[in-house]
Design an enzyme around this catalytic site. Structure first.
Site, PDB file in Angstrom:
ATOM      1  N   LYS A 185       0.893  -1.156  -0.160  1.00 14.99           N
ATOM      2  CA  LYS A 185       0.276  -0.068  -0.075  1.00 14.99           C
ATOM      3  C   LYS A 185       0.584   1.207  -0.084  1.00 14.99           C
ATOM      4  O   LYS A 185       0.294   2.415   0.143  1.00 14.99           O
ATOM      5  CB  LYS A 185      -1.310   0.404   1.036  1.00 14.99           C
ATOM      6  CG  LYS A 185      -1.964  -1.076   1.370  1.00 14.99           C
ATOM      7  CD  LYS A 185      -2.526  -1.804   0.772  1.00 14.99           C
ATOM      8  CE  LYS A 185      -2.844  -3.320   0.837  1.00 14.99           C
ATOM      9  NZ  LYS A 185      -3.286  -4.132  -0.162  1.00 14.99           N
ATOM     10  N   GLU A 234      -1.707   6.224   7.603  1.00 16.62           N
ATOM     11  CA  GLU A 234      -2.290   6.892   7.014  1.00 16.62           C
ATOM     12  C   GLU A 234      -3.764   8.739   7.821  1.00 16.62           C
ATOM     13  O   GLU A 234      -4.508   7.618   8.299  1.00 16.62           O
ATOM     14  CB  GLU A 234      -3.152   6.473   5.671  1.00 16.62           C
ATOM     15  CG  GLU A 234      -4.121   6.194   5.869  1.00 16.62           C
ATOM     16  CD  GLU A 234      -4.827   5.181   4.404  1.00 16.62           C
ATOM     17  OE1 GLU A 234      -3.935   5.019   3.632  1.00 16.62           O
ATOM     18  OE2 GLU A 234      -5.903   4.715   4.572  1.00 16.62           O
ATOM     19  N   HIS A 254     -13.006  -2.731  10.550  1.00 18.42           N
ATOM     20  CA  HIS A 254     -12.470  -2.368   8.783  1.00 18.42           C
ATOM     21  C   HIS A 254     -12.869  -3.410   7.904  1.00 18.42           C
ATOM     22  O   HIS A 254     -12.575  -3.728   6.957  1.00 18.42           O
ATOM     23  CB  HIS A 254     -11.379  -1.812   8.932  1.00 18.42           C
ATOM     24  CG  HIS A 254     -11.005  -0.706  10.123  1.00 18.42           C
ATOM     25  ND1 HIS A 254     -11.296   0.611  10.441  1.00 18.42           N
ATOM     26  CD2 HIS A 254     -10.541  -0.652  11.348  1.00 18.42           C
ATOM     27  CE1 HIS A 254     -11.138   0.898  10.742  1.00 18.42           C
ATOM     28  NE2 HIS A 254     -10.402  -0.223  12.014  1.00 18.42           N
ATOM     29  N   GLU A 308      -9.402   1.116  -4.598  1.00 19.09           N
ATOM     30  CA  GLU A 308      -9.825   1.561  -3.707  1.00 19.09           C
ATOM     31  C   GLU A 308     -10.134   3.284  -3.180  1.00 19.09           C
ATOM     32  O   GLU A 308      -8.878   3.321  -3.358  1.00 19.09           O
ATOM     33  CB  GLU A 308     -10.156   0.344  -2.298  1.00 19.09           C
ATOM     34  CG  GLU A 308     -10.071  -1.245  -2.993  1.00 19.09           C
ATOM     35  CD  GLU A 308     -10.686  -1.109  -1.200  1.00 19.09           C
ATOM     36  OE1 GLU A 308     -10.638  -0.856  -0.221  1.00 19.09           O
ATOM     37  OE2 GLU A 308     -10.659  -3.041  -1.841  1.00 19.09           O
ATOM     38  N   GLU A 339      -6.038   2.293  -2.300  1.00 22.23           N
ATOM     39  CA  GLU A 339      -5.201   1.103  -2.216  1.00 22.23           C
ATOM     40  C   GLU A 339      -5.352   1.148  -3.785  1.00 22.23           C
ATOM     41  O   GLU A 339      -6.566   0.209  -3.825  1.00 22.23           O
ATOM     42  CB  GLU A 339      -5.315  -0.087  -1.557  1.00 22.23           C
ATOM     43  CG  GLU A 339      -6.530  -0.548  -0.956  1.00 22.23           C
ATOM     44  CD  GLU A 339      -6.644  -1.314   0.533  1.00 22.23           C
ATOM     45  OE1 GLU A 339      -5.928  -1.051   0.749  1.00 22.23           O
ATOM     46  OE2 GLU A 339      -6.593  -2.768   0.462  1.00 22.23           O
ATOM     47  N   ASN A 353      -6.193  -3.346  -4.396  1.00 19.46           N
ATOM     48  CA  ASN A 353      -5.951  -4.969  -4.643  1.00 19.46           C
ATOM     49  C   ASN A 353      -5.664  -5.785  -5.953  1.00 19.46           C
ATOM     50  O   ASN A 353      -7.034  -5.779  -6.775  1.00 19.46           O
ATOM     51  CB  ASN A 353      -7.373  -5.011  -3.750  1.00 19.46           C
ATOM     52  CG  ASN A 353      -7.521  -4.538  -2.624  1.00 19.46           C
ATOM     53  OD1 ASN A 353      -6.220  -4.868  -1.188  1.00 19.46           O
ATOM     54  ND2 ASN A 353      -8.462  -3.952  -1.737  1.00 19.46           N
ATOM     55  N   ARG A 373      -6.391  -8.374  -6.721  1.00 21.60           N
ATOM     56  CA  ARG A 373      -6.666  -9.753  -7.117  1.00 21.60           C
ATOM     57  C   ARG A 373      -8.302  -9.646  -7.179  1.00 21.60           C
ATOM     58  O   ARG A 373      -8.663  -8.521  -7.856  1.00 21.60           O
ATOM     59  CB  ARG A 373      -6.265 -10.558  -5.358  1.00 21.60           C
ATOM     60  CG  ARG A 373      -6.671  -9.424  -4.620  1.00 21.60           C
ATOM     61  CD  ARG A 373      -7.273 -10.254  -2.673  1.00 21.60           C
ATOM     62  NE  ARG A 373      -6.419  -9.376  -2.029  1.00 21.60           N
ATOM     63  CZ  ARG A 373      -7.795  -8.603  -1.579  1.00 21.60           C
ATOM     64  NH1 ARG A 373      -9.309  -9.077  -2.015  1.00 21.60           N
ATOM     65  NH2 ARG A 373      -7.920  -7.877  -0.395  1.00 21.60           N
TER      66      ARG A 373
END
Length: 619
Positions: free
Chosen positions: A116, A185, A220, A260, A272, A274, A276
């Protein structure tokens, strides 16, 4: 052309990939840990290979063993699923070096985006430096650099908590992904979690398959997802798609991926990418009429995508059914899943079947239930109704929470943010037992007993039974009678009573109660009750201040310097227990002295095991 695929994963995602492979005529190979020997994914595959490991949770992180299994089983391709090694570039290279086809993005793209911190640098976003943080930077989010799914994430609102949360997030990330790197962050209050599904081929075509809203989260980790994300302006939606395509092109991406964002105040903040397939991919499949796994296979075989993506139609919503108790801090549950079925009008993706055990080694998700309809309102209604009618017999689940969430006025209005459960959890989990469920359970149990002496020619005392509703724990006394005309109870008319079905007339309304019994647990229209013995067993007395394991799991660490005789403060974290890939803190119930300590890192404990004792200060 791919002829045989090994899925380097387990459970629901492995079963999902196998389903598409079977439809395409592709042979399937499963891998399994010792704990998964009889798991559904190992049973439905054409072949299965055992992976030895020090612990079940570590087994699926052994890339060398997975490659060896693929070669031994004659597979010519590997699909990573999600989680575990799905975003591990070294694993992708090892697959390719073994002469196998990797069904995923190039290792270089994984390296660029799976971390990330590197992904943010690529998109021009700088993470915060922990050493420079001040109170003005709070709140912040500690996040795992590798992996996702909510693991290795912590919100920090006090600077004094930062070091502890960095350590906790790093330990959880290391356990889940084999990489303990974390970063910090800004945490944006009131934001919505919105993402864009991308699909890219080797010839420069990149599809942005609309948006998804995944804002309903606990710890989360996503609970309810939908596509498209409601309430976005056309300009913001176009910006999200453009940024997602830019991220894919920047890494020469190929295959399925998800970009995202956190959306707040009409602006999108990159989170980020992902690299996949995502857990929530079925909502995109439903809206666009595609099979993303089939597209992954097609791209891996070198086939091009169509120049333009398909057109979106309707709305889709997905709910994750978890074996957990939301009212008890989302505590994961274990036991036997006796029965799981949903109406045919919705899609069910699961890695379980009736009779399967739910253990402590993996995520608590039992299934994903997905509805698609022409409009959002129809999709929400369809999914809520299907979940309400679903048959789920086994450990406590979040099913009732899901139904109430889908019908909550704030969520129905669209635009609910990630703080939804922080605001509404108490109301969404408030007990609302059916007052007639215990009576139905008792009448079903009593069916036919009059033939063995239940009825008396002379009126006698009514039969009495006691039940406890789960999970709230309230107890109920039930009274009924065997009469010449059958079973009877005050205030209702018993129309019918069998072991599986009880029909009552209540205030002129005929109500039906489906009943199923598994040991001492009785399920009445989905509500769980425990039949209580007539003479309760003596309860073992626990010493005041005893800290008991709230669930089966593994002790992963103790507070620094924790030992018998030390002084602890009320609320102080003492013991960290890992269950179902999540860490759970055991805190001091009061200020006092630790008089006993039975927990040790690495120790496996059962629910109710005595971990420690805190003797409260009397001053």
């Amino acid at each position: 052309m791919i002829t045989s695929v090994l899925v380097a994963n387990r459970g629901e995602i492995a079963c999902r990939v196998f389903r598409t492979c079977a439809e395409l005529g592709i042979r399937t190979v499963a891998v399994y840990s010792d704990a998964d020997e009889d798991a559904l994914h190992a049973r439905v595959a054409d072949a299965a290979v055992r992976l030895p490991g020090a612990s079940p949770a570590e087994t699926y992180l052994r890339g060398d063993l997975i490659v060896k299994a693929a070669l031994a089983a004659g597979a010519d391709a590997v699909h990573p699923g999600y989680g575990f090694l799905s975003e591990n570039a070294d694993f992708a290279r090892a697959v390719a070096d073994a002469g196998l086809t990797w069904i995923g993005p190039p290792p270089e793209a994984i390296e660029a985006m799976a971390s990330k911190t590197r992904a943010k640098e690529l998109m021009g976003v700088e993470p915060l430096k922990t050493g420079d943080l001040t109170a003005g930077d709070l709140p912040v989010l500690v996040k795992a650099a590798a992996g996702g799914g909510g693991r290795g994430m912590r919100v920090v609102r006090e600077l004094g908590d930062l070091d502890e949360q960095l350590a906790a997030a790093g330990a959880e990330a290391l356990s889940a992904f084999g990489d303990g790197e974390v970063f910090v962050e800004p945490y944006i209050e009131g934001g919505r979690h919105v993402e864009v599904q991308v699909m890219a081929d080797a010839y420069g075509t990149v599809w942005a398959l609309g948006t998804r809203d995944c804002s309903l989260q606990r710890r989360h980790q996503k609970v309810v997802e939908e596509a498209p994300a409601p309430g976005l302006t056309p300009e913001l939606e176009a910006s999200l798609r453009e940024m997602a395509v830019r991220a894919a092109r920047a890494t020469d991406y190929r295959g399925a991926g998800t970009v995202e964002f956190l959306v707040a105040g009409g602006k999108a903040h990159f989170l980020e990418m992902n690299t996949r397939l995502q857990v929530e991919h079925p909502v995109t499949e439903a809206v666009f009429g595609v099979d993303l796994v089939a597209l992954q296979l097609r791209v891996a075989e070198g086939e091009p995508l169509d120049e333009e993506p398909p057109v979106a139609r309707g709305h889709s919503v997905e709910a994750r059914l978890y074996a957990e108790d939301p009212a008890a801090g989302w505590a994961p549950q274990t036991g036997t899943l006796h029965r799981l079925s949903v109406p045919e009008a919705v899609r069910l993706d699961t890695g379980f079947t009736d009779g399967d055990p739910i253990g402590v080694h993996y995520d608590a998700m039992l299934a994903k239930v997905v509805a698609h309809a022409p409009t959002r309102a129809e999709a929400l209604r369809k999914l809520a109704g299907a979940l309400e009618r679903a048959v789920v017999h086994g450990p406590v689940t979040n099913r009732e929470l899901l139904v109430r969430s889908l019908r909550h006025e704030e969520f129905v209005a669209g635009g609910a943010d990630t703080g939804f459960y922080d605001r509404h959890l108490a109301a969404l989990t408030a007990p609302s037992p059916d007052p007639y469920a215990p009576l139905a359970a008792a009448l079903a149990d009593a069916h036919g007993r009059s033939r063995f002496g239940g009825w008396r020619n002379v009126a006698s005392q009514p039969q009495v039974k006691h039940y406890r509703t789960e999970p709230d724990g309230s107890e109920h006394e039930v009274r009924y009678r065997h009469t010449r005309d059958g079973l009877a109870a005050d205030g209702v008319r018993v129309v019918r009573a069998t072991p599986a079905l009880v029909v009552l007339e209540v205030d002129g309304v005929v109500r039906k109660f489906d009943v199923a019994t598994h040991g001492e647990r009785v399920y009445v229209n989905g509500a769980a009750l425990t039949a209580l013995p007539r003479l309760p067993e003596p309860v073992a007395r626990q010493e005041p201040g005893s800290l008991l394991a709230p669930m089966p799991g593994t002790v992963v660490r103790l507070a620094e310097g924790l030992a018998e005789g030390v002084t602890v403060a009320a609320g102080q974290p003492l013991i960290w227990l890992e269950a179902m890939k999540m860490e759970h803190r055991i805190t001091a119930p009061a200020s006092g002295t630790l008089t006993a300590l039975h927990a040790a890192p690495g120790r496996q404990v059962e629910v109710g095991a005595l971990l420690a004792v805190v003797q409260e200060d009397q001053s």
